[in-house]
Design an enzyme around this catalytic site. Structure first.
Site, PDB file in Angstrom:
ATOM      1  N   HIS A  81      -7.406  -5.881  -0.060  1.00 52.18           N
ATOM      2  CA  HIS A  81      -6.208  -5.182   0.419  1.00 52.18           C
ATOM      3  C   HIS A  81      -5.561  -5.860   1.627  1.00 52.18           C
ATOM      4  CE1 HIS A  81      -4.006  -1.455  -0.371  1.00 52.18           C
ATOM      5  NE2 HIS A  81      -3.879  -1.263   0.930  1.00 52.18           N
TER       6      HIS A  81
ATOM      7  N   ASP B 111      -9.762  -5.546  -4.303  1.00 51.12           N
ATOM      8  CA  ASP B 111      -9.147  -4.485  -3.503  1.00 51.12           C
ATOM      9  C   ASP B 111      -9.845  -3.153  -3.763  1.00 51.12           C
ATOM     10  OD1 ASP B 111      -7.427  -2.658  -2.245  1.00 51.12           O
ATOM     11  OD2 ASP B 111      -5.669  -3.887  -2.683  1.00 51.12           O
TER      12      ASP B 111
ATOM     13  N   SER C 168       0.826  -1.202   0.000  1.00 54.28           N
ATOM     14  CA  SER C 168       0.000   0.000   0.000  1.00 54.28           C
ATOM     15  C   SER C 168       0.868   1.263   0.000  1.00 54.28           C
ATOM     16  CB  SER C 168      -0.946  -0.052   1.204  1.00 54.28           C
ATOM     17  OG  SER C 168      -1.936   0.937   1.134  1.00 54.28           O
TER      18      SER C 168
END
Length: 408
Positions: free
Chosen positions: A383, A350, A180
């Site tokens: 995610h 995600d 991320s």
């Protein structure tokens, strides 16, 4: 759905009238659960040594005075072997979490421990503002000046300090792994070529650089309705989602948008396929971490402006003062050396690293050496699956280890 500026201002005054201790919402869900393991005594003691691994706590000082905490797992549970052959790997967390987020599952499912057992010298970074990196040579976290930074400073100061420390101790080039925001600061840093002489390869999980198609409703509304800017206007330098004004904002936005924010992990990250309930409880006992409101503003600018560039100070005069030009300079990802070995892994569900945005990002590497780039798409992953998924070892981590070994 977007909130107007007037509604946001109304929310500010409403939030100020709420007792923060009564407005924690989803972050208070653990109050009725058994005590959870936390990193109160440090990440090594709480989450690494308990599994039988050696672990060292390191502090590094950035050029602008922040004291960052790092962990080193120098060997696997079976022992070291020849330390000179153990290549260093730096694992960098994402936004609003710290290194603890990699260590919430059983030992055989945690990425840092898996890499240590696979023969790597594993390092975990904790960026400024997280619980063990809330220190500075001259400033206190109680001072607004402590929080006067964005991810630009993570690029310019935090990553270089970590790289210099690891390289100075090991004398080896470093494999980098980001998740991320950890990928964003990696891309930006490597594009400016300040660290590439110490870099051996990079693995990017849930890579983000462009956020135009982000489908997390809460994040999109917060970004487009200037939530972070509204917070800054009333003097909140520390963006702490757990309590106080920021927590109230999140609760109110959930109500205004008609979102069930009881399970914030799913609301923000997408429908994760492979998380244990016990892992989520442990995650919520330790995360989220604070960041700066200015950093959240910068991320909001990235969502709204659809450009990866340095922080926008709002006026051409202020930008001229900081950059010598009326608009902030852009980061040129295509400037990353074409022979740098890269591994991308992203998920089909995600909500933050949306498939369309990731594919646009990968397209920026169309001139990259074809034998130096590898892309993995995991259709059922969202995610958080990439850091806490019970199947991540078989689906992602073993592939990462194979990539690093191939680029040894």
């Amino acid at each position: 759905m977007a909130l107007s500026g007037s509604i946001v201002l109304a929310l500010i005054f409403f939030a100020l009238s709420i007792n923060p201790l009564e407005a924690r919402g989803p972050f208070d869900r653990l109050s009725r659960k058994p005590p959870q393991r936390t990193a109160a005594g440090g990440i090594c003691a709480s989450s690494v040594r308990i599994h039988g691994y050696k672990c060292e706590e390191h502090d590094v000082v950035t050029q602008d005075g922040y004291i960052l905490n790092m962990q080193r797992i120098p060997e696997g549970r079976a022992g070291a072997g020849d330390m000179s052959k153990r290549q260093p790997v730096l694992i960098q967390h994402g936004i609003l979490v710290d290194g603890m987020s990699w260590l919430l599952n059983p030992a055989d499912q945690n990425l840092p421990l898996i890499l240590a057992d696979q023969g790597f010298d594993v390092w975990m970074g904790n960026t400024r503002g997280t619980r063990f990196s809330r220190r500075h040579k001259y400033l206190s976290p109680n001072q607004p000046a402590f929080w006067n930074w964005t991810w630009d400073e993570l690029v310019s100061y935090d990553l270089p300090a970590m790289f210099d420390h690891i390289h100075g101790l090991t004398g080896q080039k470093i494999h980098y792994l980001g998740h991320s925001l950890g990928t964003l600061i990696g891309f930006a840093s490597f594009s400016e070529k300040g660290l590439v002489d110490k870099l051996k390869s990079a693995a990017m999980l849930c890579p983000i650089a462009y956020l135009s198609h982000m489908t997390t409703v809460l994040g999109d509304i917060a970004a487009r309705s200037f939530l972070a800017e509204a917070t800054a206007i009333i003097g909140v330098a520390e963006f702490n989602p757990k309590s106080g004004l920021v927590g109230n904002f999140i609760k109110i936005i959930c109500r205004q948008a008609g979102i069930d924010c009881y399970d914030l992990v799913s609301v923000i990250t997408g429908k994760n396929c492979c998380l244990n309930a016990s892992t989520i409880d442990l995650f919520l006992a330790n995360e989220p971490q604070s960041t700066s409101t200015k950093n959240m503003i910068h991320l909001s600018q990235t969502v709204r402006d659809k450009v990866l560039r340095k922080y926008n100070y709002g006026t051409s005069d202020r930008n001229m003062k900081h950059y010598g030009q009326p608009f902030p300079p852009a980061y040129n990802i295509s400037a990353i050396p074409h022979d740098l070995p890269l591994f991308f892994s992203y998920g089909g569900l995600d909500s933050l690293a949306d498939v369309n945005d990731v594919r646009f990002l990968i397209d920026q590497f169309k001139f990259h050496d074809v034998d130096k780039i590898e892309v993995q798409f995991v259709k059922e992953y969202a995610h958080a699956d990439f850091i806490m998924g019970v199947t991540a070892k078989d689906v992602v981590y073993n592939q990462v280890a194979t990539f690093f070994k191939r680029e040894a």
